[in-house]
Design a protein around this motif. Structure first.
Motif, PDB file in Angstrom:
ATOM      1  N   GLN A   1       0.848  -1.192   0.000  1.00  0.00           N
ATOM      2  CA  GLN A   1       0.000   0.000   0.000  1.00  0.00           C
ATOM      3  C   GLN A   1       0.884   1.242   0.000  1.00  0.00           C
ATOM      4  OE1 GLN A   1      -3.085  -0.371  -0.372  1.00  0.00           O
ATOM      5  NE2 GLN A   1      -4.124   1.517   0.185  1.00  0.00           N
ATOM      6  N   VAL A   2       0.521   2.202  -0.835  1.00  0.00           N
ATOM      7  CA  VAL A   2       1.275   3.446  -0.937  1.00  0.00           C
ATOM      8  C   VAL A   2       0.420   4.564  -0.360  1.00  0.00           C
ATOM      9  CG1 VAL A   2       2.323   5.091  -2.526  1.00  0.00           C
ATOM     10  CG2 VAL A   2       2.488   2.632  -2.984  1.00  0.00           C
ATOM     11  N   GLN A   3       0.983   5.321   0.554  1.00  0.00           N
ATOM     12  CA  GLN A   3       0.296   6.504   1.079  1.00  0.00           C
ATOM     13  C   GLN A   3       0.829   7.743   0.365  1.00  0.00           C
ATOM     14  OE1 GLN A   3       1.273   4.075   3.671  1.00  0.00           O
ATOM     15  NE2 GLN A   3      -0.828   3.421   3.258  1.00  0.00           N
ATOM     16  N   LEU A   4      -0.104   8.601  -0.021  1.00  0.00           N
ATOM     17  CA  LEU A   4       0.245   9.867  -0.665  1.00  0.00           C
ATOM     18  C   LEU A   4      -0.263  11.007   0.208  1.00  0.00           C
ATOM     19  CD1 LEU A   4      -0.840   9.127  -4.367  1.00  0.00           C
ATOM     20  CD2 LEU A   4       1.431   8.862  -3.364  1.00  0.00           C
ATOM     21  N   VAL A   5       0.574  12.013   0.413  1.00  0.00           N
ATOM     22  CA  VAL A   5       0.191  13.165   1.219  1.00  0.00           C
ATOM     23  C   VAL A   5       0.473  14.436   0.433  1.00  0.00           C
ATOM     24  CG1 VAL A   5       0.567  14.422   3.355  1.00  0.00           C
ATOM     25  CG2 VAL A   5       0.697  11.924   3.353  1.00  0.00           C
ATOM     26  N   GLU A   6      -0.580  15.234   0.232  1.00  0.00           N
ATOM     27  CA  GLU A   6      -0.424  16.518  -0.445  1.00  0.00           C
ATOM     28  C   GLU A   6      -0.106  17.610   0.578  1.00  0.00           C
ATOM     29  OE1 GLU A   6      -4.002  14.501  -2.591  1.00  0.00           O
ATOM     30  OE2 GLU A   6      -3.364  14.871  -0.530  1.00  0.00           O
ATOM     31  N   SER A   7       0.577  18.636   0.106  1.00  0.00           N
ATOM     32  CA  SER A   7       0.817  19.827   0.909  1.00  0.00           C
ATOM     33  C   SER A   7       0.957  21.010  -0.026  1.00  0.00           C
ATOM     34  CB  SER A   7       2.069  19.660   1.776  1.00  0.00           C
ATOM     35  OG  SER A   7       3.212  19.462   0.970  1.00  0.00           O
ATOM     36  N   GLY A   8       0.859  22.201   0.546  1.00  0.00           N
ATOM     37  CA  GLY A   8       1.084  23.412  -0.231  1.00  0.00           C
ATOM     38  C   GLY A   8      -0.166  24.173  -0.614  1.00  0.00           C
ATOM     39  N   GLY A   9      -1.327  23.632  -0.278  1.00  0.00           N
ATOM     40  CA  GLY A   9      -2.558  24.361  -0.572  1.00  0.00           C
ATOM     41  C   GLY A   9      -2.732  25.557   0.346  1.00  0.00           C
ATOM     42  N   GLY A  10      -3.753  26.362   0.059  1.00  0.00           N
ATOM     43  CA  GLY A  10      -4.016  27.515   0.898  1.00  0.00           C
ATOM     44  C   GLY A  10      -4.828  28.553   0.174  1.00  0.00           C
ATOM     45  N   LEU A  11      -4.843  29.748   0.745  1.00  0.00           N
ATOM     46  CA  LEU A  11      -5.575  30.879   0.195  1.00  0.00           C
ATOM     47  C   LEU A  11      -4.599  31.778  -0.561  1.00  0.00           C
ATOM     48  CD1 LEU A  11      -8.105  32.734  -0.009  1.00  0.00           C
ATOM     49  CD2 LEU A  11      -7.393  33.700   2.201  1.00  0.00           C
ATOM     50  N   VAL A  12      -4.942  32.126  -1.774  1.00  0.00           N
ATOM     51  CA  VAL A  12      -4.084  32.987  -2.585  1.00  0.00           C
ATOM     52  C   VAL A  12      -4.963  33.966  -3.361  1.00  0.00           C
ATOM     53  CG1 VAL A  12      -4.040  31.361  -4.530  1.00  0.00           C
ATOM     54  CG2 VAL A  12      -2.153  32.990  -4.234  1.00  0.00           C
ATOM     55  N   GLN A  13      -4.431  35.139  -3.628  1.00  0.00           N
ATOM     56  CA  GLN A  13      -5.183  36.131  -4.400  1.00  0.00           C
ATOM     57  C   GLN A  13      -5.149  35.794  -5.883  1.00  0.00           C
ATOM     58  OE1 GLN A  13      -3.619  40.008  -3.441  1.00  0.00           O
ATOM     59  NE2 GLN A  13      -4.850  40.148  -1.578  1.00  0.00           N
ATOM     60  N   PRO A  14      -6.134  36.246  -6.642  1.00  0.00           N
ATOM     61  CA  PRO A  14      -6.094  36.051  -8.094  1.00  0.00           C
ATOM     62  C   PRO A  14      -4.794  36.578  -8.676  1.00  0.00           C
ATOM     63  CG  PRO A  14      -8.249  36.837  -7.430  1.00  0.00           C
ATOM     64  CD  PRO A  14      -7.387  36.901  -6.202  1.00  0.00           C
ATOM     65  N   GLY A  15      -4.224  35.794  -9.588  1.00  0.00           N
ATOM     66  CA  GLY A  15      -2.939  36.156 -10.170  1.00  0.00           C
ATOM     67  C   GLY A  15      -1.750  35.610  -9.406  1.00  0.00           C
ATOM     68  N   GLY A  16      -1.985  35.063  -8.235  1.00  0.00           N
ATOM     69  CA  GLY A  16      -0.900  34.531  -7.413  1.00  0.00           C
ATOM     70  C   GLY A  16      -0.486  33.129  -7.815  1.00  0.00           C
ATOM     71  N   SER A  17       0.441  32.588  -7.034  1.00  0.00           N
ATOM     72  CA  SER A  17       1.013  31.272  -7.330  1.00  0.00           C
ATOM     73  C   SER A  17       1.009  30.390  -6.090  1.00  0.00           C
ATOM     74  CB  SER A  17       2.457  31.417  -7.813  1.00  0.00           C
ATOM     75  OG  SER A  17       2.535  32.144  -9.007  1.00  0.00           O
ATOM     76  N   LEU A  18       0.945  29.104  -6.339  1.00  0.00           N
ATOM     77  CA  LEU A  18       1.105  28.095  -5.292  1.00  0.00           C
ATOM     78  C   LEU A  18       1.868  26.920  -5.879  1.00  0.00           C
ATOM     79  CD1 LEU A  18      -2.395  27.841  -3.532  1.00  0.00           C
ATOM     80  CD2 LEU A  18      -0.285  28.708  -2.521  1.00  0.00           C
ATOM     81  N   ARG A  19       2.591  26.229  -5.023  1.00  0.00           N
ATOM     82  CA  ARG A  19       3.271  24.997  -5.426  1.00  0.00           C
ATOM     83  C   ARG A  19       2.774  23.871  -4.536  1.00  0.00           C
ATOM     84  NH1 ARG A  19       8.125  23.006  -7.901  1.00  0.00           N
ATOM     85  NH2 ARG A  19       9.290  21.518  -6.627  1.00  0.00           N
ATOM     86  N   LEU A  20       2.094  22.941  -5.140  1.00  0.00           N
ATOM     87  CA  LEU A  20       1.606  21.765  -4.419  1.00  0.00           C
ATOM     88  C   LEU A  20       2.651  20.662  -4.481  1.00  0.00           C
ATOM     89  CD1 LEU A  20      -2.097  21.577  -5.668  1.00  0.00           C
ATOM     90  CD2 LEU A  20      -1.130  22.914  -3.782  1.00  0.00           C
TER      91      LEU A  20
END
Length: 114
Positions: A1-20
């Motif tokens: 079994q493989v567990q996957l965990v995401e991170s890097g989400g959040g609140l950002v303004q239009p035009g902004g950037s995020l890295r998941l």
């Protein structure tokens, strides 16, 4: 079994950037990997995948980049020029082709709002 965990989400303004980031409990360098999202009131949809080659949903429009960055147990989604319509829960996915196994993360919320 493989567990996957995401991170890097959040609140950002239009035009902004995020890295998941998606971190696996084991080496997934031979797996196909992908990012999906589920926007409010919609079905889950593919955002980007690496299965040999890289492909993107049409709505990405050159704004997002999926990558592995030579990490054996991680992959990423760089999201630029974010729009309110990108608001969704983003899920990472890893598929082992032979034998076929499909794994999902628990999701990370991305909210694009001013």
């Amino acid at each position: 079994q493989v567990q996957l965990v995401e991170s890097g989400g959040g609140l950002v303004q239009p035009g902004g950037s995020l890295r998941l980031s998606c971190t696996a409990s084991t080496d997934i360098s031979t797996y196909g990997v992908a990012w999906y999202r589920r926007r409010p009131g919609n079905e889950r949809e593919l955002v980007a995948r690496i299965v040999g080659s890289t492909s993107y949903a049409q709505f990405v429009g050159g704004r997002f980049t999926i990558s592995r960055d030579n990490a054996p147990n991680s992959f990423y989604l760089q999201m630029n020029s974010l729009k309110p319509d990108d608001t969704a829960v983003y899920y990472c996915n890893a598929d082992l082709i032979t034998p076929y196994r499909r794994y999902w993360g628990q999701g990370t919320q991305v909210t694009v709002s001013s």
